[in-house]
Design an enzyme around this catalytic site. Structure first.
Site, short mmCIF file in Angstrom:
data_model
loop_
_atom_site.label_atom_id
_atom_site.label_comp_id
_atom_site.label_asym_id
_atom_site.label_seq_id
_atom_site.Cartn_x
_atom_site.Cartn_y
_atom_site.Cartn_z
N GLY A 13 -16.08 4.23 -0.86
CA GLY A 13 -17.30 4.77 -0.22
C GLY A 13 -17.09 6.06 0.54
N LEU A 94 -22.62 0.73 -15.81
CA LEU A 94 -23.64 1.51 -16.52
C LEU A 94 -25.02 1.09 -16.05
CD1 LEU A 94 -22.78 1.72 -20.33
CD2 LEU A 94 -22.94 3.57 -18.66
N HIS A 111 -18.86 12.47 -11.02
CA HIS A 111 -17.75 12.06 -11.87
C HIS A 111 -16.57 13.03 -11.67
CE1 HIS A 111 -15.79 10.06 -15.16
NE2 HIS A 111 -15.48 11.25 -15.64
C1 GAR Z 1 -15.15 9.32 -6.84
O1 GAR Z 1 -14.03 10.14 -7.07
C2 GAR Z 1 -16.13 9.43 -7.99
O2 GAR Z 1 -16.17 10.71 -8.57
C3 GAR Z 1 -15.60 8.41 -8.96
O3 GAR Z 1 -15.21 7.34 -8.14
C4 GAR Z 1 -14.74 7.84 -6.90
C5 GAR Z 1 -15.36 7.03 -5.78
O4 GAR Z 1 -14.76 7.33 -4.55
N1 GAR Z 1 -16.59 8.02 -9.92
C6 GAR Z 1 -16.32 7.73 -11.19
O5 GAR Z 1 -15.21 7.71 -11.65
C7 GAR Z 1 -17.54 7.41 -12.01
N2 GAR Z 1 -17.20 7.30 -13.41
P1 GAR Z 1 -15.44 6.84 -3.19
O6 GAR Z 1 -15.74 5.33 -3.35
O7 GAR Z 1 -14.40 7.09 -2.15
O8 GAR Z 1 -16.68 7.64 -2.99
#
Ligand code: GAR
Length: 191
Positions: A13, A94, A111
């Protein structure tokens, strides 16, 4: 007019928190982070939401018979909170047609790659394993595909010679935490 936003997360998060801070600091104008919606319990995103007194609702997909049933429950929560815009921030699922029927054009995702390269999970690792010299961050509208929606913005990150997963992830997150609030502000305030 203030737009009520739900952030969907499945993990740490850090993007959720960056968005909340940007609303507090007025870098995102005319927005309220009304809800954190998660598909997992015991994730750090929930702790972050507590810190800011933001309501969290968790629905566990496997407790529902089908994806449609799961999303109907999510939809019910979104309607109760009068959510107008959805921000996916590390939500590893998804979006199906039940949610898209109501919210298409109002859901965005972040992403950690320059799409269409390295779609799906582990994009940071895939870029390192492939040996590309540049990767980055993409923000796109959500459609029914995996990381396939129309691209809104992207930013490039150089992969250095001695780069490892931790150093690259750190660079990518730093960009995400600035770019995602910028894009949200631009969309909400039509800039
Ligand atoms: C982020 O780096 C986001 O870009 C990625 O998950 C991470 C979440 O980090 N999303 C994906 O890979 C979607 N396919 P967070 O929970 O610390 O925000």
């Amino acid at each position: 007019m203030v737009t009520k936003i739900a952030v969907f997360a499945s993990g740490s998060g850090s993007n959720f928190e960056a968005i909340v801070e940007a609303v507090i600091n007025k870098k995102i104008k005319n927005a309220e982070i009304t809800l954190l919606l998660t598909d997992k319990e015991n994730i750090y995103a929930i702790e972050r939401a507590k810190k800011y007194n933001i309501k969290t609702v968790t629905h566990i997909a496997k407790n529902f018979e089908t994806k449609k049933h799961y999303e109907e429950e999510v939809l019910k929560t979104l309607k109760e909170e009068k959510i107008e815009f959805i921000v996916l921030a590390g939500y590893m699922r998804l979006i199906g047609e039940t949610l898209l029927n109501v919210y298409e054009g109002k859901i965005i995702n972040i992403h950690p790659s320059i799409l269409p390269a390295f779609k799906g999970k582990d994009a940071i690792k895939m870029a390192l394993d492939y040996g590309v010299k540049y990767t980055g961050v993409s923000i796109h509208w959500v459609d029914s595909g995996m990381d396939t929606g129309k691209i809104i913005d992207q930013e490039v990150v150089k992969i250095d010679e001695n780069e490892n997963y931790e150093t690259l992830a750190k660079k990518i997150h730093k960009i995400e935490h600035k770019l995602y609030p910028d894009v949200i502000n631009r969309i909400l305030n039509k800039q």
